[in-house]
Design a protein around this motif. Structure first.
Motif, PDB file in Angstrom:
ATOM      1  N   LYS A 150       0.839  -1.198   0.000  1.00 55.41           N
ATOM      2  CA  LYS A 150       0.000   0.000   0.000  1.00 55.41           C
ATOM      3  C   LYS A 150       0.877   1.254   0.000  1.00 55.41           C
ATOM      4  O   LYS A 150       1.955   1.254   0.620  1.00 55.41           O
ATOM      5  CB  LYS A 150      -0.905   0.031   1.232  1.00 55.41           C
ATOM      6  CG  LYS A 150      -2.060  -0.948   1.142  1.00 55.41           C
ATOM      7  CD  LYS A 150      -2.919  -0.886   2.383  1.00 55.41           C
ATOM      8  CE  LYS A 150      -4.055  -1.902   2.283  1.00 55.41           C
ATOM      9  NZ  LYS A 150      -4.663  -2.158   3.583  1.00 55.41           N
ATOM     10  N   LEU A 151       0.358   2.282  -0.659  1.00 52.67           N
ATOM     11  CA  LEU A 151       1.058   3.570  -0.686  1.00 52.67           C
ATOM     12  C   LEU A 151       0.223   4.567   0.116  1.00 52.67           C
ATOM     13  O   LEU A 151      -0.940   4.830  -0.218  1.00 52.67           O
ATOM     14  CB  LEU A 151       1.202   4.036  -2.140  1.00 52.67           C
ATOM     15  CG  LEU A 151       2.138   5.210  -2.390  1.00 52.67           C
ATOM     16  CD1 LEU A 151       3.548   4.919  -1.897  1.00 52.67           C
ATOM     17  CD2 LEU A 151       2.188   5.531  -3.889  1.00 52.67           C
ATOM     18  N   LYS A 160      -3.552   3.951  -1.507  1.00 56.87           N
ATOM     19  CA  LYS A 160      -3.721   3.091  -2.679  1.00 56.87           C
ATOM     20  C   LYS A 160      -3.088   1.726  -2.434  1.00 56.87           C
ATOM     21  O   LYS A 160      -1.979   1.656  -1.897  1.00 56.87           O
ATOM     22  CB  LYS A 160      -2.980   3.696  -3.883  1.00 56.87           C
ATOM     23  CG  LYS A 160      -3.615   4.901  -4.487  1.00 56.87           C
ATOM     24  CD  LYS A 160      -2.796   5.314  -5.703  1.00 56.87           C
ATOM     25  CE  LYS A 160      -3.428   6.502  -6.402  1.00 56.87           C
ATOM     26  NZ  LYS A 160      -2.695   6.845  -7.615  1.00 56.87           N
ATOM     27  N   LYS A 161      -3.781   0.669  -2.846  1.00 47.62           N
ATOM     28  CA  LYS A 161      -3.133  -0.641  -2.884  1.00 47.62           C
ATOM     29  C   LYS A 161      -2.435  -0.724  -4.228  1.00 47.62           C
ATOM     30  O   LYS A 161      -3.073  -0.539  -5.275  1.00 47.62           O
ATOM     31  CB  LYS A 161      -4.162  -1.756  -2.739  1.00 47.62           C
ATOM     32  CG  LYS A 161      -3.501  -3.122  -2.682  1.00 47.62           C
ATOM     33  CD  LYS A 161      -4.462  -4.225  -2.323  1.00 47.62           C
ATOM     34  CE  LYS A 161      -3.705  -5.541  -2.285  1.00 47.62           C
ATOM     35  NZ  LYS A 161      -4.561  -6.678  -1.942  1.00 47.62           N
ATOM     36  N   ILE A 162      -1.142  -0.951  -4.226  1.00 46.29           N
ATOM     37  CA  ILE A 162      -0.404  -0.844  -5.484  1.00 46.29           C
ATOM     38  C   ILE A 162       0.123  -2.170  -5.997  1.00 46.29           C
ATOM     39  O   ILE A 162       0.557  -2.258  -7.141  1.00 46.29           O
ATOM     40  CB  ILE A 162       0.764   0.174  -5.356  1.00 46.29           C
ATOM     41  CG1 ILE A 162       1.653  -0.143  -4.152  1.00 46.29           C
ATOM     42  CG2 ILE A 162       0.217   1.594  -5.286  1.00 46.29           C
ATOM     43  CD1 ILE A 162       2.881   0.767  -4.043  1.00 46.29           C
ATOM     44  N   SER A 163       0.086  -3.217  -5.180  1.00 45.52           N
ATOM     45  CA  SER A 163       0.536  -4.516  -5.704  1.00 45.52           C
ATOM     46  C   SER A 163       0.127  -5.638  -4.743  1.00 45.52           C
ATOM     47  O   SER A 163      -0.066  -5.411  -3.540  1.00 45.52           O
ATOM     48  CB  SER A 163       2.059  -4.517  -5.879  1.00 45.52           C
ATOM     49  OG  SER A 163       2.491  -5.780  -6.351  1.00 45.52           O
ATOM     50  N   TYR A 191       6.483  -0.645  -9.247  1.00 44.88           N
ATOM     51  CA  TYR A 191       5.393   0.343  -9.327  1.00 44.88           C
ATOM     52  C   TYR A 191       5.889   1.619  -9.989  1.00 44.88           C
ATOM     53  O   TYR A 191       6.918   2.173  -9.603  1.00 44.88           O
ATOM     54  CB  TYR A 191       4.893   0.652  -7.902  1.00 44.88           C
ATOM     55  CG  TYR A 191       3.914   1.796  -7.840  1.00 44.88           C
ATOM     56  CD1 TYR A 191       2.657   1.689  -8.421  1.00 44.88           C
ATOM     57  CD2 TYR A 191       4.253   2.997  -7.208  1.00 44.88           C
ATOM     58  CE1 TYR A 191       1.755   2.749  -8.378  1.00 44.88           C
ATOM     59  CE2 TYR A 191       3.359   4.052  -7.157  1.00 44.88           C
ATOM     60  CZ  TYR A 191       2.117   3.929  -7.753  1.00 44.88           C
ATOM     61  OH  TYR A 191       1.240   4.972  -7.711  1.00 44.88           O
TER      62      TYR A 191
END
Lengths: 256, 497
Positions: free
Chosen positions: B76-77, B90-93, B100
């Protein structure tokens, strides 16, 4: 045996504190007084006001709305409060120079306004008239705080040169004239204009402005007057001036 | 007897208390749990310092004694000021190794890795600091249309390299850009990093150098305007002379501190369209009365330009004409001075609204720097009157113009034009030309579809293009409204105009 007596006494004392205490209701009657300024940490009530028709264009009369507030309870009906002139402290005459509006506190409200209708008479072009009045008892209200019961309004139809003009405003507005002063107030839509001693003391709600604002006022006034004088801009319907604009001494009004 | 009873009660209490010390053997089996842990650097806000659009790669050190197929990963970012539940998180992966592309506004972030053993629901986490810096602090800003009726600003970072920063506006703002008509990057000694002004059909925005929103158009003016239709903002090198044209009115400022605050319109009966602004010199073409005017800043009014006996045309009335271009033949930052009064030639190309003929009006300066009307001549070059873009060269007496898919160089001294480039595509419109003296770019839009491209040329001393072709081109834009160059700090190099 002694121990039992002590313990019983202690319990009785403790229980006695549980007795319901009756809260007394306010029984001083409902009262009304003029309001202090509605700002945080308001200064003491100011009982004097000045009003000039000079910046109001062709307005023949104008209404001052003086806020009042109630001490006491609200009611489920509209209530009337009364105001009476103090003739010995007034030079204006009711029915000729001014009229009182009806003072109403609406149902469920703690606040209201008192309307003072001022009439623009010929006299006001040369003299300053004054009306002094106070809140008096009515069927619904007794007079409230004694320091906030009186109000004095001076009204006139000429300009009074601001005390800061020569020291502060001159560089933005140029030499003073009553016509120029009226033009400034009319164009900016202010009843008065004052110069803030420091930027921190600027308070537009009381028409106190910093030098930066004055520089922008100067730009606007100069440009608008240029366009009005040249006929590029048509005067508004309530514009009381004749263009090209000349002051009371017959000189062209100029902004530097 | 009483003492006996007390002793009995006391003993019973002691017995009850000691009973809590009895060891509970239990009736369950203990089985070993798979050990899960994460290792790596301690959190530091600058664990990773990246520019927007850079790729952030993190291969975390995870040890697990069980079957790694039972592990779930979540990256998460989290913006520095975000709270639990913020939509900005944001969930990024969901993969073990993070890859990313940083596509978030500049600022400080925490990257949170959570590793979960799905058999036991045990979660181990690790945090990393991420500092996102502005990517496109310098480059060519391309304002162009995107799908869905919105626009964006993409940035060509270096016109010798292929990289483009796509979506500089959308990456840094939470609202969409629409109806933008142009841009102006304002930089001066008073504000070296500058501010970007975006003009809209009926409004505008001030953007920070990092493209984030700063102000709405209403904050540009001291007085409320009846119409907000800005077309130009100018600031000189020291920031002392600031001008704006809004809805045909000229405005200036009292203060030079950013963001600029423009005062009341300059008085006069005029509608400013094209303008030539050179520090304290401001000339505009008045479309209302078909004349040239100058702005007197100290008087705050538009004034007539003083007529001279030597004038070759009537500056007060050139007839019913529209101005196509008003510029001079030197770099845009040049203003008239003793050293250049012979060479600096303000030019106005004006087209007769009845006959369609175009004329070039040339201005000159006397030693006193008073302006005068030097000459007027008809332009007979092919396609000039109907050209889609014009720009004066910065270092020679040429005006480039675009007609259909061709670029011409027009010698205004001799009224001769020569073609300098023809694009292969025929169904295109060349909508903008800009030059910095040594380079020139052309904005080429499709006439039918939503596509645009930017072509860069090197300008030879003769005014032709080196190798007779472009040296770089950038495609895949939507229809381009405007391209402007943005420096990351005040730069005295010859600017683009």
């Amino acid at each position: 045996m002694k121990q039992t007596i002590y313990i019983s006494t202690l319990i009785l004392l403790l229980l006695s504190s549980c007795k319901k205490e009756e809260v007394k209701l306010y029984d001083g009657g409902d009262r009304v007084q003029f309001s202090r300024l509605n700002i945080p940490n308001p200064p003491p009530y100011i009982d004097s006001l000045d009003f000039s028709f000079a910046s109001k264009g062709n307005l023949e009369n104008d209404t001052l709305f003086l806020p009042v507030d109630v001490t006491g309870r609200t009611a489920n009906r509209d209530r009337e409060f009364k105001v009476a002139a103090i003739p010995e402290e007034s030079s204006a005459v009711e029915g000729i120079d001014f009229d009182f509006g009806k003072g109403i506190i609406k149902a469920g409200q703690f606040k209201g306004v008192f309307k003072l209708i001022l009439r623009k008479t010929k006299d006001l072009e040369t003299i300053r008239k004054k009306v002094s009045f106070k809140i008096v008892a009515s069927a619904d209200f007794q007079p409230g705080l004694s320091k906030q019961l009186k109000c004095k309004v001076a009204f006139f139809n000429f300009m009074v040169k601001p005390i800061d003009w020569d020291a502060k405003m001159l560089r933005f507005f140029g030499a003073y004239s009553k016509t120029k002063h009226r033009f400034i107030l009319y164009q900016l839509g202010f009843p008065e204009i004052n110069f803030a001693a420091t930027a921190a003391l600027e308070d537009p709600s009381r028409y106190i402005f910093s030098g930066v604002k004055f520089a922008n006022f100067q730009l606007k006034l100069r440009s608008v007057l240029d366009d009005l004088n040249a006929g590029t801009l048509k005067p508004a319907a309530d514009d009381p001036f004749t263009y090209p604009l000349k002051d009371e001494n017959g000189l062209n009004v100029i902004f530097p | 007897m009483k003492r006996f009873h007390y002793s009995l009660i006391l003993l019973s209490l002691i017995g009850i208390l000691f009973s809590s010390c009895y060891k509970d053997k239990g009736n369950y089996d203990l089985r070993p749990v798979d050990q899960l842990s994460t290792q790596g650097p301690e959190f530091n806000q600058d664990n990773f310092v990246f520019s927007q659009l850079d790729s952030l790669k993190i291969n975390p050190e995870v040890t697990f004694t069980g079957d790694s197929a039972h592990l779930e990963y979540s990256w998460k970012l989290i913006p520095q000021l975000a709270r639990v539940g913020d939509t900005t998180i944001k969930k990024i992966s969901s993969l073990k190794n993070l890859l990313y592309v940083v596509r978030v506004p500049i600022g400080l972030y925490t990257v949170l890795l959570e590793v979960k053993d799905v058999k036991t629901d045990i979660i181990r986490s690790r945090t990393y600091g991420l500092n996102v810096k502005a990517k496109a602090s310098q480059g060519f800003l391309v304002l162009n249309d995107k799908e869905g009726g919105v626009q964006d600003i993409d940035v060509i970072l270096d016109n010798t390299k292929p990289e483009i920063f796509w979506g500089a506006f959308s990456a840094n703002n939470t609202f969409s850009l629409r109806e933008a008509t142009g841009m102006s990057m304002i930089q001066s000694a008073a504000n070296a990093s500058g501010l970007l002004y975006v003009f809209r059909k009926s409004g505008g925005y001030t953007l920070l150098p990092s493209f984030g929103f700063l102000q709405d158009v209403k904050a540009w003016f001291f007085d409320a305007q009846s119409t907000y239709a800005p077309t130009l903002i100018y600031q000189d090198f020291f920031g002392a002379n600031n001008y704006m044209i809004n809805n045909g009115n000229v405005h200036t400022t009292n203060l030079i501190t950013p963001p600029l605050l423009f005062g009341y319109r300059a008085s006069g009966d005029y509608k400013a369209t094209k303008s030539l602004i050179m520090s304290t010199y401001v000339f505009v073409y008045d479309d209302l009365h078909h004349r040239f005017l100058k702005f007197n800043k100290s008087a705050g009014k538009m004034q007539s330009i003083i007529k001279n006996p030597a004038d070759a045309f009537d500056i007060e009335d050139i007839g019913n004409k529209s101005c196509l271009l008003f510029d001079h033949n030197m770099a845009s930052t040049v203003s008239p001075g003793a050293a250049n009064f012979n060479t600096l030639k303000p030019l106005a190309y004006c087209k007769d609204n009845q006959t369609g003929k175009t004329f070039v009006y040339k201005f000159g300066f006397y030693r006193s720097l008073a302006s005068y009307c030097e000459s007027v001549k008809e332009v007979t070059a092919p396609g000039f009157s109907t050209a889609t873009a014009y720009v004066n060269a910065s270092n020679n007496p040429l005006t480039y113009y675009a007609s259909e898919n061709k670029i011409y160089a027009y010698d205004f001294t001799n009224d001769v034009a020569r073609m300098v480039y023809t694009f292969d595509q025929t169904n295109v419109s060349i909508d903008q030309l800009m030059t910095n003296g040594t380079q020139l770019f052309a904005v080429v839009n499709s006439k039918t579809g939503n596509s645009g491209a930017v072509f860069f040329f090197k300008v030879a001393a003769t005014g032709s293009f080196t190798g007779d072709t472009y040296f770089s081109k950038y495609e895949k834009f939507g229809k381009i409204t405007e391209v402007k160059y943005k420096n990351n700090t005040l730069n005295p190099a010859i600017p683009w105009k």
